[in-house]
Design a protein around this motif. Structure first.
Motif, PDB file in Angstrom:
ATOM      1  N   CYS A   1       0.838  -1.209   0.000  1.00  0.00           N
ATOM      2  CA  CYS A   1       0.000   0.000   0.000  1.00  0.00           C
ATOM      3  C   CYS A   1       0.868   1.252   0.000  1.00  0.00           C
ATOM      4  CB  CYS A   1      -0.906   0.023   1.236  1.00  0.00           C
ATOM      5  SG  CYS A   1      -2.193  -1.249   1.230  1.00  0.00           S
ATOM      6  N   LYS A   2       0.311   2.336  -0.557  1.00  0.00           N
ATOM      7  CA  LYS A   2       0.931   3.658  -0.472  1.00  0.00           C
ATOM      8  C   LYS A   2      -0.007   4.540   0.340  1.00  0.00           C
ATOM      9  CE  LYS A   2       3.676   3.523  -4.710  1.00  0.00           C
ATOM     10  NZ  LYS A   2       4.970   3.713  -4.033  1.00  0.00           N
ATOM     11  N   VAL A   3       0.514   5.096   1.429  1.00  0.00           N
ATOM     12  CA  VAL A   3      -0.316   5.838   2.380  1.00  0.00           C
ATOM     13  C   VAL A   3       0.215   7.255   2.518  1.00  0.00           C
ATOM     14  CG1 VAL A   3      -1.278   5.882   4.703  1.00  0.00           C
ATOM     15  CG2 VAL A   3      -0.735   3.680   3.629  1.00  0.00           C
ATOM     16  N   ARG A   4      -0.703   8.239   2.465  1.00  0.00           N
ATOM     17  CA  ARG A   4      -0.365   9.637   2.700  1.00  0.00           C
ATOM     18  C   ARG A   4      -1.240  10.156   3.833  1.00  0.00           C
ATOM     19  NH1 ARG A   4       2.828   7.864  -0.264  1.00  0.00           N
ATOM     20  NH2 ARG A   4       3.724   8.754  -2.176  1.00  0.00           N
ATOM     21  N   LEU A   5      -0.596  10.618   4.915  1.00  0.00           N
ATOM     22  CA  LEU A   5      -1.311  11.175   6.057  1.00  0.00           C
ATOM     23  C   LEU A   5      -0.957  12.651   6.164  1.00  0.00           C
ATOM     24  CD1 LEU A   5      -0.588   8.292   8.610  1.00  0.00           C
ATOM     25  CD2 LEU A   5      -2.610   8.568   7.167  1.00  0.00           C
ATOM     26  N   PHE A   6      -1.888  13.520   5.787  1.00  0.00           N
ATOM     27  CA  PHE A   6      -1.665  14.963   5.833  1.00  0.00           C
ATOM     28  C   PHE A   6      -2.165  15.489   7.179  1.00  0.00           C
ATOM     29  CE2 PHE A   6      -2.145  13.748   1.424  1.00  0.00           C
ATOM     30  CZ  PHE A   6      -1.127  14.429   0.772  1.00  0.00           C
ATOM     31  N   GLY A   7      -1.403  16.398   7.792  1.00  0.00           N
ATOM     32  CA  GLY A   7      -1.815  16.949   9.077  1.00  0.00           C
ATOM     33  C   GLY A   7      -0.855  16.570  10.175  1.00  0.00           C
ATOM     34  N   SER A   8      -1.285  16.752  11.428  1.00  0.00           N
ATOM     35  CA  SER A   8      -0.425  16.503  12.583  1.00  0.00           C
ATOM     36  C   SER A   8      -1.139  15.612  13.587  1.00  0.00           C
ATOM     37  CB  SER A   8      -0.027  17.828  13.253  1.00  0.00           C
ATOM     38  OG  SER A   8       0.732  17.581  14.424  1.00  0.00           O
ATOM     39  N   PRO A   9      -0.940  14.290  13.500  1.00  0.00           N
ATOM     40  CA  PRO A   9      -1.552  13.395  14.488  1.00  0.00           C
ATOM     41  C   PRO A   9      -0.836  13.483  15.828  1.00  0.00           C
ATOM     42  CG  PRO A   9      -0.181  12.140  13.002  1.00  0.00           C
ATOM     43  CD  PRO A   9      -0.190  13.555  12.484  1.00  0.00           C
ATOM     44  N   SER A  10      -1.503  12.972  16.861  1.00  0.00           N
ATOM     45  CA  SER A  10      -0.891  12.953  18.190  1.00  0.00           C
ATOM     46  C   SER A  10       0.171  11.857  18.268  1.00  0.00           C
ATOM     47  CB  SER A  10      -1.963  12.724  19.252  1.00  0.00           C
ATOM     48  OG  SER A  10      -1.368  12.573  20.524  1.00  0.00           O
ATOM     49  N   THR A  11      -0.196  10.639  17.866  1.00  0.00           N
ATOM     50  CA  THR A  11       0.755   9.536  17.781  1.00  0.00           C
ATOM     51  C   THR A  11       0.474   8.759  16.494  1.00  0.00           C
ATOM     52  OG1 THR A  11      -0.662   7.981  18.989  1.00  0.00           O
ATOM     53  CG2 THR A  11       0.914   9.271  20.288  1.00  0.00           C
ATOM     54  N   LEU A  12       1.450   7.956  16.083  1.00  0.00           N
ATOM     55  CA  LEU A  12       1.298   7.118  14.901  1.00  0.00           C
ATOM     56  C   LEU A  12       1.784   5.717  15.256  1.00  0.00           C
ATOM     57  CD1 LEU A  12       0.749   6.696  11.860  1.00  0.00           C
ATOM     58  CD2 LEU A  12       3.104   7.466  11.433  1.00  0.00           C
ATOM     59  N   HIS A  13       0.912   4.721  15.048  1.00  0.00           N
ATOM     60  CA  HIS A  13       1.241   3.322  15.303  1.00  0.00           C
ATOM     61  C   HIS A  13       1.240   2.575  13.974  1.00  0.00           C
ATOM     62  CE1 HIS A  13       0.512   3.502  19.766  1.00  0.00           C
ATOM     63  NE2 HIS A  13      -0.174   4.549  19.372  1.00  0.00           N
ATOM     64  N   LEU A  14       2.345   1.920  13.650  1.00  0.00           N
ATOM     65  CA  LEU A  14       2.456   1.100  12.452  1.00  0.00           C
ATOM     66  C   LEU A  14       2.748  -0.328  12.887  1.00  0.00           C
ATOM     67  CD1 LEU A  14       4.783   3.407  10.303  1.00  0.00           C
ATOM     68  CD2 LEU A  14       2.297   3.472  10.474  1.00  0.00           C
ATOM     69  N   LYS A  15       1.884  -1.270  12.487  1.00  0.00           N
ATOM     70  CA  LYS A  15       2.036  -2.645  12.961  1.00  0.00           C
ATOM     71  C   LYS A  15       1.676  -3.616  11.840  1.00  0.00           C
ATOM     72  CE  LYS A  15       0.862  -5.522  16.948  1.00  0.00           C
ATOM     73  NZ  LYS A  15       2.263  -5.692  17.374  1.00  0.00           N
ATOM     74  N   HIS A  16       2.569  -4.576  11.615  1.00  0.00           N
ATOM     75  CA  HIS A  16       2.388  -5.573  10.553  1.00  0.00           C
ATOM     76  C   HIS A  16       2.256  -4.874   9.196  1.00  0.00           C
ATOM     77  CE1 HIS A  16       2.174  -8.851  13.399  1.00  0.00           C
ATOM     78  NE2 HIS A  16       1.230  -8.220  14.079  1.00  0.00           N
ATOM     79  N   ILE A  17       3.340  -4.219   8.804  1.00  0.00           N
ATOM     80  CA  ILE A  17       3.409  -3.483   7.538  1.00  0.00           C
ATOM     81  C   ILE A  17       4.383  -4.214   6.621  1.00  0.00           C
ATOM     82  CG2 ILE A  17       3.941  -1.280   6.447  1.00  0.00           C
ATOM     83  CD1 ILE A  17       1.563  -1.149   8.386  1.00  0.00           C
ATOM     84  N   ASP A  18       3.952  -4.494   5.383  1.00  0.00           N
ATOM     85  CA  ASP A  18       4.792  -5.248   4.451  1.00  0.00           C
ATOM     86  C   ASP A  18       4.792  -4.567   3.084  1.00  0.00           C
ATOM     87  OD1 ASP A  18       6.214  -7.071   2.975  1.00  0.00           O
ATOM     88  OD2 ASP A  18       4.817  -8.739   3.245  1.00  0.00           O
ATOM     89  N   SER A  19       5.982  -4.184   2.624  1.00  0.00           N
ATOM     90  CA  SER A  19       6.166  -3.622   1.278  1.00  0.00           C
ATOM     91  C   SER A  19       5.274  -2.413   1.029  1.00  0.00           C
ATOM     92  CB  SER A  19       5.882  -4.704   0.218  1.00  0.00           C
ATOM     93  OG  SER A  19       6.701  -5.844   0.423  1.00  0.00           O
ATOM     94  N   CYS A  20       5.256  -1.495   1.977  1.00  0.00           N
ATOM     95  CA  CYS A  20       4.430  -0.288   1.884  1.00  0.00           C
ATOM     96  C   CYS A  20       5.296   0.965   1.852  1.00  0.00           C
ATOM     97  CB  CYS A  20       3.456  -0.191   3.068  1.00  0.00           C
ATOM     98  SG  CYS A  20       2.173  -1.457   3.092  1.00  0.00           S
ATOM     99  N   GLU A  21       4.696   2.048   1.368  1.00  0.00           N
ATOM    100  CA  GLU A  21       5.296   3.376   1.468  1.00  0.00           C
ATOM    101  C   GLU A  21       4.332   4.240   2.260  1.00  0.00           C
ATOM    102  OE1 GLU A  21       7.402   5.704  -1.876  1.00  0.00           O
ATOM    103  OE2 GLU A  21       5.421   6.638  -1.729  1.00  0.00           O
ATOM    104  N   ILE A  22       4.776   4.703   3.427  1.00  0.00           N
ATOM    105  CA  ILE A  22       3.905   5.444   4.340  1.00  0.00           C
ATOM    106  C   ILE A  22       4.552   6.787   4.658  1.00  0.00           C
ATOM    107  CG2 ILE A  22       2.827   5.460   6.617  1.00  0.00           C
ATOM    108  CD1 ILE A  22       2.835   2.390   6.496  1.00  0.00           C
ATOM    109  N   LEU A  23       3.885   7.878   4.293  1.00  0.00           N
ATOM    110  CA  LEU A  23       4.358   9.225   4.559  1.00  0.00           C
ATOM    111  C   LEU A  23       3.367   9.918   5.473  1.00  0.00           C
ATOM    112  CD1 LEU A  23       5.330  10.277   0.913  1.00  0.00           C
ATOM    113  CD2 LEU A  23       6.595   8.841   2.524  1.00  0.00           C
ATOM    114  N   CYS A  24       3.872  10.621   6.476  1.00  0.00           N
ATOM    115  CA  CYS A  24       2.997  11.271   7.452  1.00  0.00           C
ATOM    116  C   CYS A  24       3.522  12.654   7.797  1.00  0.00           C
ATOM    117  CB  CYS A  24       2.900  10.414   8.720  1.00  0.00           C
ATOM    118  SG  CYS A  24       1.789  11.073   9.985  1.00  0.00           S
TER     119      CYS A  24
END
Length: 359
Positions: A215-238
């Motif tokens: 998956c390709k994930v884009r998170l725009f903004g300012s979260p309080s915390t970020l939890h990433l768990k069981h991620i495989d072959s992804c691109e995650i930008l926050c």
């Protein structure tokens, strides 16, 4: 007679020069002793300051932890309204204690740091167990994307996936490995899609991304915390995360985010483009590589302001490996990404994939 006087003068002058040189050497030696004494004094004062800071941290940390434990013990037998109030207060105090620990990391010894982190983890576990016992567990809810999603490039099909492709997570609160994640939102159980959250959706909330593949994930903004768990072959930008990012069981992926603290566990062959104001921590990891955060989007500066992170302070290359304690020898479990290999074009592949999905 004149010859004798000349001989005496010749003998006197060298003697005077020799005395001057001896005096100069004595002065230099004396000055060196003074400077050495000053250095020893400064080192001793620094040590005293560090010890005092450590003692203050230990005292304050234990005092706050005892207060939270007292709140949790008071939930036993109390009515639902009082339990809810005490759990909310305990959750807020636990978050404050986490921030206090993050801000104190620079002067704590590694032993004291690990002890405090273990104590905090135990406290978060107790908080989760008390919540589970005292209050019924909330179920996941489905929610369609808001109109604000049109403000950022995103594939319409990724916002409301059907039940066979995955689940958008949007709940009041839940527990992730014993840690309370309040006002949580995110994505879970998805494969091969492009996903987006807007600032309106994640601002000051806890975001959970779990069981994502390709998956390709884009998170725009300012979260309080970020939890990433069981991620495989992804691109995650926050965007800037105001407190901590927790990564667990991640492999073959590319991550990018600013944050106050990064904790990474059980992660392999993953690149992290990082802006962090404390020191990154890895444990049980292999093949993790780091570079400075380089993703950009139109409201990034505003989101940095919302997060409260210091843009001028980035310790992206200062990584503590809790599995590697050999002083003076670099850990083999992480490296720095060479400049010529660092990614700079983040959006072309995402837009291409989004276009394919939308068609």
């Amino acid at each position: 007679m004149e010859a004798t006087m000349e001989e005496n003068q010749e003998n006197v002058i060298p003697g005077e020069n020799s005395a001057a040189k001896i005096q100069e050497r004595l002065l230099k030696r004396h000055q060196a002793r003074i400077e050495d004494a000053e250095r020893r004094k400064e080192a001793k004062e620094s040590q005293v300051v560090a010890e005092e800071q450590g003692e203050y941290f230990s005292s304050a940390f234990n005092r706050e932890r005892a207060g939270i434990e007292e709140l949790l013990s008071g939930c036993s037998g109390a009515d639902r309204a009082l339990v809810t109030q005490r759990l909310e207060e305990a959750t807020a105090k636990t978050a404050q204690l986490q921030k206090f620990l993050n801000d104190s990391m620079m002067f704590l010894t590694q032993y004291d740091l690990r002890q405090a982190q273990a104590a905090l983890q135990q406290l978060q576990t107790s908080l989760a167990e008390t919540r589970e016992e005292a209050l019924p567990k909330k179920k996941f809810a489905f929610r369609s994307r808001t109109k604000a999603a049109d403000k950022v490039p995103a594939p319409p099909s990724s916002d409301t996936p059907s039940s066979d492709t995955g689940t958008p997570v949007d709940t009041g609160s839940t527990s992730v490995d014993g840690m309370i994640v309040s006002e949580q939102c995110g994505f879970s159980n998805m494969d091969g899609v492009s996903l987006t959250k807007t600032a309106e959706e994640i601002q000051k909330r806890d975001v959970l991304l779990t069981h994502l593949t390709n998956c390709k994930v884009r998170l725009f903004g300012s979260p309080s915390t970020l939890h990433l768990k069981h991620i495989d072959s992804c691109e995650i930008l926050c965007g800037p995360v105001s407190s901590s990012v927790f990564v667990d069981h991640c492999k073959n992926s590319t991550l990018a985010f600013p944050c106050q603290q990064l904790r990474t566990h059980n992660t392999t062959d993953t690149q992290v483009y990082l802006h962090v104001t404390s020191r990154a921590i890895i444990e049980d990891c292999q093949g993790v590589s780091f570079a400075p955060f380089s993703w950009s989007y139109p409201t990034l500066e505003e989101d940095f302001s919302v997060s409260g992170l210091d843009q001028g302070r980035n310790n992206w290359s200062q990584v503590d490996d809790f599995n590697w304690l050999a002083a003076g020898t670099p850990s083999p479990n992480w490296t720095v990404i060479p400049e010529e290999l660092r990614k700079t074009d983040w959006d072309s592949d995402f837009k291409r994939k989004s276009h394919v999905l939308s068609n």
